[in-house]
Motif scaffolding. Structure first.
Motif, PDB file in Angstrom:
ATOM      1  N   PHE A  33       0.842  -1.203   0.000  1.00 51.43           N
ATOM      2  CA  PHE A  33       0.000   0.000   0.000  1.00 51.43           C
ATOM      3  C   PHE A  33       0.876   1.252   0.000  1.00 51.43           C
ATOM      4  O   PHE A  33       1.944   1.262   0.602  1.00 51.43           O
ATOM      5  CB  PHE A  33      -0.866   0.045   1.270  1.00 51.43           C
ATOM      6  CG  PHE A  33      -1.694  -1.190   1.489  1.00 51.43           C
ATOM      7  CD1 PHE A  33      -1.148  -2.329   2.051  1.00 51.43           C
ATOM      8  CD2 PHE A  33      -3.032  -1.201   1.123  1.00 51.43           C
ATOM      9  CE1 PHE A  33      -1.917  -3.471   2.241  1.00 51.43           C
ATOM     10  CE2 PHE A  33      -3.807  -2.337   1.318  1.00 51.43           C
ATOM     11  CZ  PHE A  33      -3.250  -3.474   1.874  1.00 51.43           C
ATOM     12  N   TYR A  35       0.379   5.323   1.064  1.00 51.13           N
ATOM     13  CA  TYR A  35      -0.435   6.368   1.663  1.00 51.13           C
ATOM     14  C   TYR A  35       0.345   7.680   1.622  1.00 51.13           C
ATOM     15  O   TYR A  35       1.572   7.683   1.623  1.00 51.13           O
ATOM     16  CB  TYR A  35      -0.719   6.072   3.142  1.00 51.13           C
ATOM     17  CG  TYR A  35      -1.584   4.871   3.411  1.00 51.13           C
ATOM     18  CD1 TYR A  35      -1.050   3.591   3.526  1.00 51.13           C
ATOM     19  CD2 TYR A  35      -2.961   5.018   3.586  1.00 51.13           C
ATOM     20  CE1 TYR A  35      -1.855   2.493   3.788  1.00 51.13           C
ATOM     21  CE2 TYR A  35      -3.777   3.918   3.858  1.00 51.13           C
ATOM     22  CZ  TYR A  35      -3.201   2.670   3.958  1.00 51.13           C
ATOM     23  OH  TYR A  35      -4.008   1.587   4.229  1.00 51.13           O
ATOM     24  N   GLN A  37       0.398  11.323   4.015  1.00 47.54           N
ATOM     25  CA  GLN A  37      -0.065  11.813   5.303  1.00 47.54           C
ATOM     26  C   GLN A  37       0.132  13.313   5.361  1.00 47.54           C
ATOM     27  O   GLN A  37       1.249  13.808   5.210  1.00 47.54           O
ATOM     28  CB  GLN A  37       0.690  11.141   6.451  1.00 47.54           C
ATOM     29  CG  GLN A  37       0.161  11.535   7.824  1.00 47.54           C
ATOM     30  CD  GLN A  37       0.798  10.726   8.929  1.00 47.54           C
ATOM     31  OE1 GLN A  37       1.924  10.261   8.807  1.00 47.54           O
ATOM     32  NE2 GLN A  37       0.076  10.540  10.033  1.00 47.54           N
ATOM     33  N   GLY A  40      -3.942  17.128   9.687  1.00 53.34           N
ATOM     34  CA  GLY A  40      -5.393  17.293   9.722  1.00 53.34           C
ATOM     35  C   GLY A  40      -6.159  16.364   8.803  1.00 53.34           C
ATOM     36  O   GLY A  40      -7.383  16.279   8.881  1.00 53.34           O
ATOM     37  N   LEU A  41      -5.446  15.647   7.928  1.00 48.03           N
ATOM     38  CA  LEU A  41      -6.125  14.747   6.977  1.00 48.03           C
ATOM     39  C   LEU A  41      -5.810  13.288   7.234  1.00 48.03           C
ATOM     40  O   LEU A  41      -6.427  12.404   6.640  1.00 48.03           O
ATOM     41  CB  LEU A  41      -5.722  15.111   5.540  1.00 48.03           C
ATOM     42  CG  LEU A  41      -6.132  16.496   5.076  1.00 48.03           C
ATOM     43  CD1 LEU A  41      -5.586  16.763   3.677  1.00 48.03           C
ATOM     44  CD2 LEU A  41      -7.651  16.647   5.076  1.00 48.03           C
ATOM     45  N   GLY A  42      -4.855  13.018   8.090  1.00 51.98           N
ATOM     46  CA  GLY A  42      -4.520  11.631   8.379  1.00 51.98           C
ATOM     47  C   GLY A  42      -3.836  10.955   7.204  1.00 51.98           C
ATOM     48  O   GLY A  42      -3.264  11.594   6.327  1.00 51.98           O
ATOM     49  N   LEU A  43      -3.901   9.641   7.178  1.00 52.10           N
ATOM     50  CA  LEU A  43      -3.327   8.862   6.090  1.00 52.10           C
ATOM     51  C   LEU A  43      -4.394   8.624   5.032  1.00 52.10           C
ATOM     52  O   LEU A  43      -5.476   8.116   5.337  1.00 52.10           O
ATOM     53  CB  LEU A  43      -2.823   7.509   6.592  1.00 52.10           C
ATOM     54  CG  LEU A  43      -1.431   7.451   7.193  1.00 52.10           C
ATOM     55  CD1 LEU A  43      -1.417   8.083   8.569  1.00 52.10           C
ATOM     56  CD2 LEU A  43      -0.947   6.016   7.253  1.00 52.10           C
ATOM     57  N   LEU A  45      -5.219   6.807   1.310  1.00 52.72           N
ATOM     58  CA  LEU A  45      -4.731   5.724   0.468  1.00 52.72           C
ATOM     59  C   LEU A  45      -4.621   6.184  -0.982  1.00 52.72           C
ATOM     60  O   LEU A  45      -5.600   6.645  -1.575  1.00 52.72           O
ATOM     61  CB  LEU A  45      -5.680   4.531   0.585  1.00 52.72           C
ATOM     62  CG  LEU A  45      -5.312   3.269  -0.177  1.00 52.72           C
ATOM     63  CD1 LEU A  45      -3.992   2.689   0.343  1.00 52.72           C
ATOM     64  CD2 LEU A  45      -6.429   2.239  -0.034  1.00 52.72           C
ATOM     65  N   GLY A  58      -6.693   3.833  -4.872  1.00 54.12           N
ATOM     66  CA  GLY A  58      -7.234   4.158  -3.566  1.00 54.12           C
ATOM     67  C   GLY A  58      -8.139   5.364  -3.656  1.00 54.12           C
ATOM     68  O   GLY A  58      -8.858   5.548  -4.644  1.00 54.12           O
ATOM     69  N   ASP A  59      -8.073   6.222  -2.657  1.00 51.60           N
ATOM     70  CA  ASP A  59      -8.964   7.383  -2.615  1.00 51.60           C
ATOM     71  C   ASP A  59      -8.440   8.584  -3.407  1.00 51.60           C
ATOM     72  O   ASP A  59      -9.214   9.411  -3.870  1.00 51.60           O
ATOM     73  CB  ASP A  59      -9.189   7.815  -1.160  1.00 51.60           C
ATOM     74  CG  ASP A  59      -9.966   6.777  -0.381  1.00 51.60           C
ATOM     75  OD1 ASP A  59      -9.710   6.609   0.825  1.00 51.60           O
ATOM     76  OD2 ASP A  59     -10.837   6.115  -0.984  1.00 51.60           O
ATOM     77  N   LEU A  90       3.952   7.149   3.041  1.00 51.05           N
ATOM     78  CA  LEU A  90       4.170   5.937   3.824  1.00 51.05           C
ATOM     79  C   LEU A  90       3.774   4.718   3.013  1.00 51.05           C
ATOM     80  O   LEU A  90       2.704   4.677   2.403  1.00 51.05           O
ATOM     81  CB  LEU A  90       3.335   5.968   5.111  1.00 51.05           C
ATOM     82  CG  LEU A  90       3.828   6.899   6.214  1.00 51.05           C
ATOM     83  CD1 LEU A  90       2.730   7.150   7.220  1.00 51.05           C
ATOM     84  CD2 LEU A  90       5.033   6.306   6.909  1.00 51.05           C
TER      85      LEU A  90
END
Lengths: 112, 108
Positions: A33, A35, A37, A40-43, A45, A58-59, A90
Motif C-alpha cells: 500500500f 499512503y 499523510q 489534519g487529513l490523516g493517512l 490511500l 485508492g482514494d 508511507l
C-alpha cells in the motif's frame, strides 16, 4: 526483524520532475500500500496492490501511478511532480488475509 | 464512501492524567477496527478489535469496540510524556482506511 524499507527519508524535487518512491519488504507479503499523510487529513490511500503486477486505485490516485513487477517491491511514481504533492509518503505491507500492517519509516517529499 | 472520524484532533494533558480518544466509523461490511501509535516515523500497531464489548488491554492502554453504535475508544491511564504521539484509528478491510488522527501531547 521484519522490515518495510523506503529508499529515501527526505527528498526534494522540482515541479514537473518525474519522481520515483521505492518500497521494499522482506516478509513475502502479498499486499502492499501507498499512503500520503498530511496534517489534519490523516493517512489517505493512494494505490494498493494485492499481488505482483496487480494494482488498485485508492482514494486519491490522481497524479500518481504505481509499479509492482516483483513481490517485494512496490514503487510509487509521480509522473510530473507538483507542489501540492509535497507530503509524507508511507508504504505498508500485509500478508493476504491478515489484519496486521507493517509500515515503512516514510519519505518526506518536498516539491519546489 | 466509508468514513473514519476521530476526536478530538488534538489534546494536551499533564502526566498522570487519564485520556479517552474516540473513533467513529461508517463502513459497510465491517471486519475490524485498528489503533496505531505514530511518533516520529512509522505507525506502530496497538490493537485490533473485531467484537463488541470485549476490551483489549496492554499495560496502561485499553480499547473497546461498540459495533452497534459504530465507535471505539482508546483509553490511556496514568499518562507519561512518552505517550505523546499521534493516535490513528483505521477500519481494517482489504484496503485500510484511516481517520485523521488525534495528536496527544503529555506535559511533565
Amino acid at each position: 526483524d521484519v522490515k518495510v524499507t523506503q529508499s529515501s527519508r527526505y527528498l526534494v524535487k522540482r515541479t514537473g520532475e518525474k519522481v520515483f518512491l521505492e518500497c521494499v519488504q522482506d516478509m513475502d507479503h502479498e499486499n502492499m500500500f501507498w499512503y500520503r499523510q498530511d496534517p489534519g487529513l490523516g493517512l489517505r490511500l493512494i494505490y494498493f496492490s494485492y499481488d505482483v503486477k496487480m494494482k488498485e486505485k485508492g482514494d486519491i490516485p490522481e497524479g500518481y501511478s504505481v509499479s509492482r513487477e516483483k513481490k517485494e517491491r512496490f514503487s510509487l511514481i509521480l509522473e510530473s511532480a507538483s507542489t501540492n504533492q509535497t507530503s509524507m509518503y508511507l508504504c505498508a505491507s500485509r500478508r493476504q488475509g491478515s489484519y496486521g500492517y507493517t509500515f515503512g519509516s516514510g519519505t518526506r517529499l518536498t516539491v519546489v | 464512501e466509508d468514513k473514519v472520524v476521530q476526536s478530538p484532533l488534538s489534546l494536551v494533558v499533564h502526566e498522570g492524567d487519564t485520556v479517552t480518544l474516540n473513533c467513529s466509523y461508517e463502513v459497510t461490511n465491517f471486519r475490524s477496527l485498528l489503533w496505531y501509535k505514530q511518533e516520529k516515523k512509522a505507525p506502530t500497531f496497538l490493537f485490533m478489535l473485531t467484537s463488541s464489548g470485549i476490551e483489549k488491554k496492554s499495560g496502561r492502554l485499553s480499547s473497546i469496540l461498540d459495533k452497534k453504535e459504530l465507535f471505539s475508544i482508546l483509553n490511556i491511564t496514568a499518562t507519561q510524556t512518552g505517550d505523546s504521539a499521534v493516535y490513528l484509528c483505521a477500519r481494517g478491510e482489504n484496503d485500510m482506511r484511516f481517520g485523521a488522527g488525534t495528536r496527544l501531547t503529555v506535559k511533565p
